[in-house]
Design a protein around this motif. Structure first.
Motif, PDB file in Angstrom:
ATOM      1  N   GLU A   1       0.387  17.059  -1.454  1.00 22.74           N
ATOM      2  CA  GLU A   1      -0.923  17.683  -1.568  1.00 22.74           C
ATOM      3  C   GLU A   1      -1.984  16.876  -2.259  1.00 22.74           C
ATOM      4  N   SER A   2      -1.679  16.172  -3.337  1.00 25.50           N
ATOM      5  CA  SER A   2      -2.337  15.363  -4.039  1.00 25.50           C
ATOM      6  C   SER A   2      -2.847  14.131  -2.934  1.00 25.50           C
ATOM      7  N   GLY A   3      -1.860  13.552  -2.050  1.00 24.61           N
ATOM      8  CA  GLY A   3      -2.401  12.850  -1.144  1.00 24.61           C
ATOM      9  C   GLY A   3      -3.508  13.448   0.067  1.00 24.61           C
ATOM     10  N   LYS A   4      -3.226  14.634   0.309  1.00 24.28           N
ATOM     11  CA  LYS A   4      -4.239  15.311   1.306  1.00 24.28           C
ATOM     12  C   LYS A   4      -5.630  15.245   0.546  1.00 24.28           C
ATOM     13  N   LYS A   5      -5.837  15.742  -0.995  1.00 23.29           N
ATOM     14  CA  LYS A   5      -7.013  15.782  -1.545  1.00 23.29           C
ATOM     15  C   LYS A   5      -7.574  14.309  -1.541  1.00 23.29           C
ATOM     16  N   ALA A   6      -6.874  13.255  -1.760  1.00 20.78           N
ATOM     17  CA  ALA A   6      -7.245  11.848  -1.947  1.00 20.78           C
ATOM     18  C   ALA A   6      -7.663  11.821  -0.534  1.00 20.78           C
ATOM     19  N   LEU A   7      -7.113  11.744   0.474  1.00 22.04           N
ATOM     20  CA  LEU A   7      -7.596  11.354   1.811  1.00 22.04           C
ATOM     21  C   LEU A   7      -8.862  11.981   1.896  1.00 22.04           C
ATOM     22  N   GLU A   8      -9.227  13.319   1.917  1.00 21.64           N
ATOM     23  CA  GLU A   8     -10.441  13.735   2.100  1.00 21.64           C
ATOM     24  C   GLU A   8     -11.444  13.115   1.058  1.00 21.64           C
ATOM     25  N   GLU A   9     -11.175  12.960  -0.037  1.00 22.32           N
ATOM     26  CA  GLU A   9     -12.206  12.313  -0.972  1.00 22.32           C
ATOM     27  C   GLU A   9     -12.399  10.797  -0.609  1.00 22.32           C
ATOM     28  N   GLU A  10     -11.285  10.053  -0.028  1.00 18.72           N
ATOM     29  CA  GLU A  10     -11.714   8.710   0.230  1.00 18.72           C
ATOM     30  C   GLU A  10     -12.559   8.648   1.591  1.00 18.72           C
ATOM     31  N   ILE A  11     -12.070   9.552   2.633  1.00 19.11           N
ATOM     32  CA  ILE A  11     -13.035   9.732   3.634  1.00 19.11           C
ATOM     33  C   ILE A  11     -14.397  10.044   3.493  1.00 19.11           C
ATOM     34  N   TYR A  12     -14.726  10.688   2.442  1.00 17.66           N
ATOM     35  CA  TYR A  12     -16.279  10.989   1.910  1.00 17.66           C
ATOM     36  C   TYR A  12     -16.666   9.570   1.479  1.00 17.66           C
ATOM     37  N   ALA A  13     -15.990   9.123   0.549  1.00 13.05           N
ATOM     38  CA  ALA A  13     -16.442   7.915  -0.187  1.00 13.05           C
ATOM     39  C   ALA A  13     -16.686   6.823   0.716  1.00 13.05           C
ATOM     40  N   SER A  14     -15.727   6.674   1.803  1.00 17.64           N
ATOM     41  CA  SER A  14     -16.069   5.577   2.831  1.00 17.64           C
ATOM     42  C   SER A  14     -17.235   5.745   3.628  1.00 17.64           C
ATOM     43  N   PHE A  15     -17.609   6.951   3.925  1.00 23.11           N
ATOM     44  CA  PHE A  15     -19.120   7.315   4.509  1.00 23.11           C
ATOM     45  C   PHE A  15     -20.238   7.074   3.566  1.00 23.11           C
ATOM     46  N   LYS A  16     -19.920   7.453   2.261  1.00 21.97           N
ATOM     47  CA  LYS A  16     -21.353   6.936   1.405  1.00 21.97           C
ATOM     48  C   LYS A  16     -21.324   5.633   1.012  1.00 21.97           C
ATOM     49  N   ASN A  17     -20.274   4.919   1.051  1.00 21.08           N
ATOM     50  CA  ASN A  17     -20.434   3.587   0.769  1.00 21.08           C
ATOM     51  C   ASN A  17     -20.410   2.658   1.825  1.00 21.08           C
TER      52      ASN A  17
ATOM     53  N   LYS B   1       3.105   5.342  -6.100  1.00 21.88           N
ATOM     54  CA  LYS B   1       3.260   5.582  -7.462  1.00 21.88           C
ATOM     55  C   LYS B   1       1.967   6.608  -8.031  1.00 21.88           C
ATOM     56  N   LYS B   2       1.107   6.832  -7.031  1.00 19.95           N
ATOM     57  CA  LYS B   2      -0.184   7.451  -7.356  1.00 19.95           C
ATOM     58  C   LYS B   2       0.221   8.914  -7.172  1.00 19.95           C
ATOM     59  N   GLY B   3       1.274   9.286  -6.362  1.00 17.55           N
ATOM     60  CA  GLY B   3       1.867  10.600  -6.156  1.00 17.55           C
ATOM     61  C   GLY B   3       1.232  11.053  -4.739  1.00 17.55           C
ATOM     62  N   HIS B   4       0.387  10.314  -4.042  1.00 17.29           N
ATOM     63  CA  HIS B   4      -0.176  10.743  -2.833  1.00 17.29           C
ATOM     64  C   HIS B   4       0.929  10.771  -1.469  1.00 17.29           C
ATOM     65  N   ILE B   5       2.119   9.971  -1.811  1.00 20.52           N
ATOM     66  CA  ILE B   5       3.000  10.211  -0.587  1.00 20.52           C
ATOM     67  C   ILE B   5       4.377  10.140  -1.406  1.00 20.52           C
ATOM     68  N   GLU B   6       5.235  10.518  -0.692  1.00 17.10           N
ATOM     69  CA  GLU B   6       6.554  10.386  -1.074  1.00 17.10           C
ATOM     70  C   GLU B   6       7.803  10.205  -0.341  1.00 17.10           C
ATOM     71  N   LYS B   7       8.815   9.782  -0.534  1.00 15.44           N
ATOM     72  CA  LYS B   7       9.882   9.405   0.283  1.00 15.44           C
ATOM     73  C   LYS B   7      10.688  10.715   0.867  1.00 15.44           C
ATOM     74  N   VAL B   8      11.046  10.822   1.912  1.00 18.09           N
ATOM     75  CA  VAL B   8      11.590  11.774   2.539  1.00 18.09           C
ATOM     76  C   VAL B   8      13.086  11.526   2.843  1.00 18.09           C
TER      77      VAL B   8
ATOM     78  N   ASN C   1       0.847  -1.174   0.044  1.00 18.90           N
ATOM     79  CA  ASN C   1      -0.036   0.129   0.016  1.00 18.90           C
ATOM     80  C   ASN C   1       0.872   1.403  -0.153  1.00 18.90           C
ATOM     81  N   PHE C   2       1.936   1.292   0.610  1.00 18.76           N
ATOM     82  CA  PHE C   2       2.897   2.387   0.659  1.00 18.76           C
ATOM     83  C   PHE C   2       3.416   2.512  -0.996  1.00 18.76           C
ATOM     84  N   GLU C   3       3.767   1.455  -1.635  1.00 12.30           N
ATOM     85  CA  GLU C   3       4.345   1.383  -2.766  1.00 12.30           C
ATOM     86  C   GLU C   3       3.253   1.948  -3.687  1.00 12.30           C
ATOM     87  N   VAL C   4       1.748   1.549  -3.780  1.00 11.81           N
ATOM     88  CA  VAL C   4       0.671   2.208  -4.538  1.00 11.81           C
ATOM     89  C   VAL C   4       0.671   3.434  -4.214  1.00 11.81           C
ATOM     90  N   LEU C   5       0.454   3.978  -2.812  1.00 12.55           N
ATOM     91  CA  LEU C   5       0.407   5.454  -2.824  1.00 12.55           C
ATOM     92  C   LEU C   5       1.356   6.375  -3.104  1.00 12.55           C
TER      93      LEU C   5
END
Length: 178
Positions: free
Chosen positions: A74-90, A49-56, A43-47
């Motif tokens: 920044e992309s990860g912060k937006k994705a996190l927010e969207e995923e939280i809403y989606a998890s509540f919706k579904n 590759k999606k550009g949601h997290i980066e190695k420091v 999951n770290f690798e997937v995130l």
């Protein structure tokens, strides 16, 4: 629990390496979540590759495996927010929301409250349907084993639905109080 939501949420608060995140997951779920190192690193690798997290930083110490520290983008912060809403919706159960609930402070609680209200309405309809089936009168002398088993299943389903309803109502109260 969505592992990716938990990873993004933890990294939103501070930089960490995967082992830290695994320890936090286990500590925050009383070790009821079965998480493997392979699943975590995948999951770290997937995130990444999606550009949601980066190695420091990658740190190598004597006779120890290297530790890679990550941060959210920044992309990860937006994705996190969207995923939280989606998890509540579904959401199928409150249990499936545990990761999102841990990070509700990062999103609009009134929007989540609306989604929880919708979930409560659906549950109430399901409860009414199961109760209707349970109150259907079976003529005397016709109750056979399959019908008894069916009643057992319906009663258990009803108990489970009532438990879920109570949990959603408690969650709604929390969301409204903040």
């Amino acid at each position: 629990m969505s592992l990716q939501i938990f990873i993004l949420g933890v990294l939103n608060r501070a930089e960490h390496h995967p082992y830290d995140v695994k320890k936090m997951i286990l500590d925050n779920t009383d070790n009821v979540v079965n998480i493997t190192d392979g699943n975590l690193y995948y999951n770290f690798e997937v995130l990444t590759k999606k550009g949601h997290i980066e190695k420091v930083q990658v740190v190598q110490t004597d006779n120890r495996p290297e530790k890679t520290t990550y941060r959210i983008t920044e992309s990860g912060k937006k994705a996190l927010e969207e995923e939280i809403y989606a998890s509540f919706k579904n959401a199928k159960t409150v249990l499936s929301l545990y990761a999102s609930i841990a990070f509700i402070d990062l999103v609009d609680k009134s929007r989540l409250a609306f989604l929880v209200e919708e979930a409560i309405e659906k549950l109430q309809k399901r409860i009414a349907m199961v109760e209707d089936k349970l109150t259907t009168k079976i003529p005397d002398g016709i109750v056979n084993k399959p019908q008894r088993y069916g009643r057992f299943i319906a009663t258990h389903t009803l108990d489970t639905l009532h438990t879920e309803l109570k949990a959603y109502e408690a969650l709604l109260e929390i969301l409204r109080s903040e």
